[in-house]
Design a protein around this motif. Structure first.
Motif, PDB file in Angstrom:
ATOM      1  N   ILE A  46       0.829  -1.212   0.000  1.00  0.00           N
ATOM      2  CA  ILE A  46       0.000   0.000   0.000  1.00  0.00           C
ATOM      3  C   ILE A  46       0.865   1.264   0.000  1.00  0.00           C
ATOM      4  CG2 ILE A  46      -0.313   0.180   2.498  1.00  0.00           C
ATOM      5  CD1 ILE A  46      -3.328   0.812   1.771  1.00  0.00           C
ATOM      6  N   LEU A  47       1.986   1.233   0.720  1.00  0.00           N
ATOM      7  CA  LEU A  47       2.899   2.368   0.726  1.00  0.00           C
ATOM      8  C   LEU A  47       3.612   2.498  -0.623  1.00  0.00           C
ATOM      9  CD1 LEU A  47       4.177   4.674   2.295  1.00  0.00           C
ATOM     10  CD2 LEU A  47       5.845   3.041   3.212  1.00  0.00           C
ATOM     11  N   ASN A  49       2.469   1.508  -3.518  1.00  0.00           N
ATOM     12  CA  ASN A  49       1.478   1.985  -4.479  1.00  0.00           C
ATOM     13  C   ASN A  49       1.257   3.488  -4.332  1.00  0.00           C
ATOM     14  OD1 ASN A  49      -0.464   1.785  -6.545  1.00  0.00           O
ATOM     15  ND2 ASN A  49      -2.100   1.564  -5.050  1.00  0.00           N
ATOM     16  N   ALA A  50       1.166   3.975  -3.100  1.00  0.00           N
ATOM     17  CA  ALA A  50       0.954   5.409  -2.874  1.00  0.00           C
ATOM     18  C   ALA A  50       2.141   6.219  -3.386  1.00  0.00           C
ATOM     19  CB  ALA A  50       0.726   5.674  -1.389  1.00  0.00           C
ATOM     20  N   MET A  51       3.343   5.758  -3.100  1.00  0.00           N
ATOM     21  CA  MET A  51       4.531   6.489  -3.537  1.00  0.00           C
ATOM     22  C   MET A  51       4.647   6.508  -5.059  1.00  0.00           C
ATOM     23  SD  MET A  51       7.259   5.179  -0.673  1.00  0.00           S
ATOM     24  CE  MET A  51       8.664   5.845  -1.527  1.00  0.00           C
ATOM     25  N   THR A  53       2.268   6.045  -7.235  1.00  0.00           N
ATOM     26  CA  THR A  53       1.153   6.817  -7.793  1.00  0.00           C
ATOM     27  C   THR A  53       1.475   8.304  -7.773  1.00  0.00           C
ATOM     28  OG1 THR A  53      -0.475   5.144  -7.182  1.00  0.00           O
ATOM     29  CG2 THR A  53      -1.294   7.383  -7.538  1.00  0.00           C
ATOM     30  N   ALA A  54       2.031   8.795  -6.671  1.00  0.00           N
ATOM     31  CA  ALA A  54       2.386  10.217  -6.581  1.00  0.00           C
ATOM     32  C   ALA A  54       3.454  10.576  -7.613  1.00  0.00           C
ATOM     33  CB  ALA A  54       2.877  10.541  -5.170  1.00  0.00           C
ATOM     34  N   ALA A  88      -7.142  11.369  -8.836  1.00  0.00           N
ATOM     35  CA  ALA A  88      -7.854  10.849  -7.666  1.00  0.00           C
ATOM     36  C   ALA A  88      -9.301  10.502  -8.019  1.00  0.00           C
ATOM     37  CB  ALA A  88      -7.805  11.858  -6.523  1.00  0.00           C
ATOM     38  N   TYR A  91      -9.252   7.292  -9.938  1.00  0.00           N
ATOM     39  CA  TYR A  91      -9.019   6.196  -9.005  1.00  0.00           C
ATOM     40  C   TYR A  91     -10.322   5.838  -8.287  1.00  0.00           C
ATOM     41  CZ  TYR A  91      -7.109   3.693  -4.973  1.00  0.00           C
ATOM     42  OH  TYR A  91      -6.850   2.775  -3.996  1.00  0.00           O
TER      43      TYR A  91
END
Length: 174
Positions: A46-47, A49-51, A53-54, A88, A91
């Motif tokens: 999850i981390l 993916n977040a990184m 994605t940003a 966003a 998503y």
């Protein structure tokens, strides 16, 4: 020396911009999927993916500013923020589509999940393209367009009339 006006790129047509959008966005998306998988071996998924994605949203926005929409330069912070907002929203659309699928079908197969996800992703992508083209990067296109023509100045043959009504001044003008 070239002027700023001549250095700006002309905005591409809708079809060309959409093809570039798919190429840039798809390329970044594919690279991102590999990057998430690689990074997830070191940190929680999850981390990762977040990184990714940003970072991929920043990269894609730069590519869209420079290449897709012909802005001719770097994306502004405002464009980055608006692009992140549209990403966003896209998503959220895919998440809602998958949630609805889970509510409608007890045990959907992998093929049905992929069809629903990719369909929602394509729909969100088309909407995102429209937002980016018409809102986020629209200001840059309008600056590259030649200003609207104005009426030519009206030349009067009459001399300016002063505030005084002195006949000698009026006669001199005639």
């Amino acid at each position: 020396m070239e002027t700023t006006q001549s250095q700006r790129q002309a905005a591409p047509g809708a079809f060309t911009a959409f093809a570039r959008f798919v190429l840039c966005g798809g390329g970044v998306g594919i690279a991102s999927s590999f990057a998430v998988a690689a990074l997830a071996s070191w940190i929680p998924w999850i981390l990762a993916n977040a990184m990714i994605t940003a970072v991929s949203t920043l990269l894609a926005t730069e590519l869209h500013a420079r290449f897709t929409f012909g802005a001719g330069g770097r994306a502004t912070w405002r464009q980055h923020a608006q692009s992140a907002g549209s990403a966003a929203a896209a998503y959220a659309v895919t998440c809602v589509a998958m949630f609805v699928l889970q509510q409608l079908v007890a045990a959907p197969g992998a093929m049905l999940e992929q069809v629903v996800y990719l369909s929602a992703s394509a729909l969100a992508g088309v909407a995102r393209f429209a937002v980016l083209r018409l809102v986020v990067f629209a200001r840059n296109r309008s600056q590259a367009v030649t200003p609207a023509r104005t009426a030519p100045p009206v030349h009067s043959t009459a001399a300016p009339v002063s505030a005084s009504a002195d006949p000698s001044v009026l006669c001199y003008a005639a």
